[in-house]
Design a protein around this motif. Structure first.
Motif, short mmCIF file in Angstrom:
data_model
loop_
_atom_site.label_atom_id
_atom_site.label_comp_id
_atom_site.label_asym_id
_atom_site.label_seq_id
_atom_site.Cartn_x
_atom_site.Cartn_y
_atom_site.Cartn_z
N ASP A 157 0.84 -1.19 0.00
CA ASP A 157 0.00 0.00 0.00
C ASP A 157 0.88 1.24 0.00
O ASP A 157 2.10 1.16 0.01
CB ASP A 157 -0.97 0.00 1.18
N ALA A 216 -3.60 -0.32 4.37
CA ALA A 216 -4.77 -1.09 3.92
C ALA A 216 -4.97 -2.31 4.81
O ALA A 216 -5.65 -3.25 4.42
CB ALA A 216 -4.61 -1.48 2.46
N ALA A 237 -3.18 -3.55 -1.63
CA ALA A 237 -3.86 -2.50 -2.38
C ALA A 237 -3.20 -2.23 -3.73
O ALA A 237 -3.82 -1.62 -4.61
CB ALA A 237 -3.92 -1.22 -1.56
N LEU A 242 -7.90 -8.58 -6.54
CA LEU A 242 -8.74 -8.14 -5.42
C LEU A 242 -10.13 -8.75 -5.53
O LEU A 242 -10.72 -9.15 -4.51
CB LEU A 242 -8.83 -6.61 -5.40
N LYS A 244 -11.85 -0.46 -7.47
CA LYS A 244 -10.68 -1.03 -6.80
C LYS A 244 -10.54 -0.50 -5.36
O LYS A 244 -10.39 -1.30 -4.44
CB LYS A 244 -9.43 -0.74 -7.63
N PRO A 245 -10.64 0.81 -5.11
CA PRO A 245 -10.56 1.29 -3.72
C PRO A 245 -11.68 0.73 -2.84
O PRO A 245 -11.45 0.44 -1.66
CB PRO A 245 -10.66 2.82 -3.84
N VAL A 262 -10.71 -2.81 -1.85
CA VAL A 262 -9.68 -2.79 -0.80
C VAL A 262 -10.35 -2.58 0.56
O VAL A 262 -10.08 -3.31 1.52
CB VAL A 262 -8.61 -1.73 -1.07
N THR A 263 -11.23 -1.60 0.65
CA THR A 263 -11.92 -1.31 1.91
C THR A 263 -12.81 -2.47 2.35
O THR A 263 -12.80 -2.86 3.52
CB THR A 263 -12.77 -0.03 1.76
N GLU A 283 -10.66 -5.34 3.57
CA GLU A 283 -10.11 -5.01 4.89
C GLU A 283 -11.17 -5.25 5.98
O GLU A 283 -10.87 -5.84 7.02
CB GLU A 283 -9.65 -3.56 4.90
#
Length: 133
Positions: free
Chosen positions: A68, A83, A88, A95, A112-113, A116-117, A120
């Motif tokens: 990240d 992340a 990330a 992912l 994509k973001p 990641v969230t 997580e």
């Protein structure tokens, strides 16, 4: 060895190589910085270069390198959000595969973001469940 005693539960459920990486880096960091948060952060940074968190454990990444923005920049003066062990910097396809493995709802329409969230958060839930929290 202090590293073996301080080994986080997520690493206890992970491959031996991840455990050895954390222990060796932690023990070296303790010699340099003393016991505490900085030694733990240093050890996790080393693990994140070769492994990614999937659920309640760490799995080998397809490539070595920072996971990240924080891992890529480093240093106390350049703090950035991490992340939480999610790679990330991986491709969206990777992912998506991790999100599928963790059964993340709505993953097919996520950016994509957002993936990641969501990964997580799914990892955090799996870790809490494994710990019995």
């Amino acid at each position: 060895m202090p590293g073996r005693e301080d080994l986080p539960s997520t690493l206890r459920r992970s491959p031996d190589k991840a455990q050895r990486t954390w222990e060796k880096t932690h023990d070296s960091a303790v010699e340099t910085y003393g016991e505490g948060e900085r030694s733990h952060r240093t050890a996790f940074a080393a693990v994140k270069h070769q492994f990614e968190k999937v659920g309640d454990h760490w799995e080998p990444k397809g490539r070595k390198g920072p996971s990240d923005q924080q891992a890529a920049g480093g240093g106390p003066a350049r703090r950035a959000p991490t992340a939480g062990g999610v790679d990330a910097n991986a491709t969206k396809d990777h992912l998506m595969s991790v999100a599928r493995k963790l059964d993340v709802p709505g993953r097919s329409s996520m950016t994509k973001p957002e993936l990641v969230t969501a990964i997580e958060k799914a990892n955090d839930r799996a870790t809490r469940k494994a710990r019995g929290d």
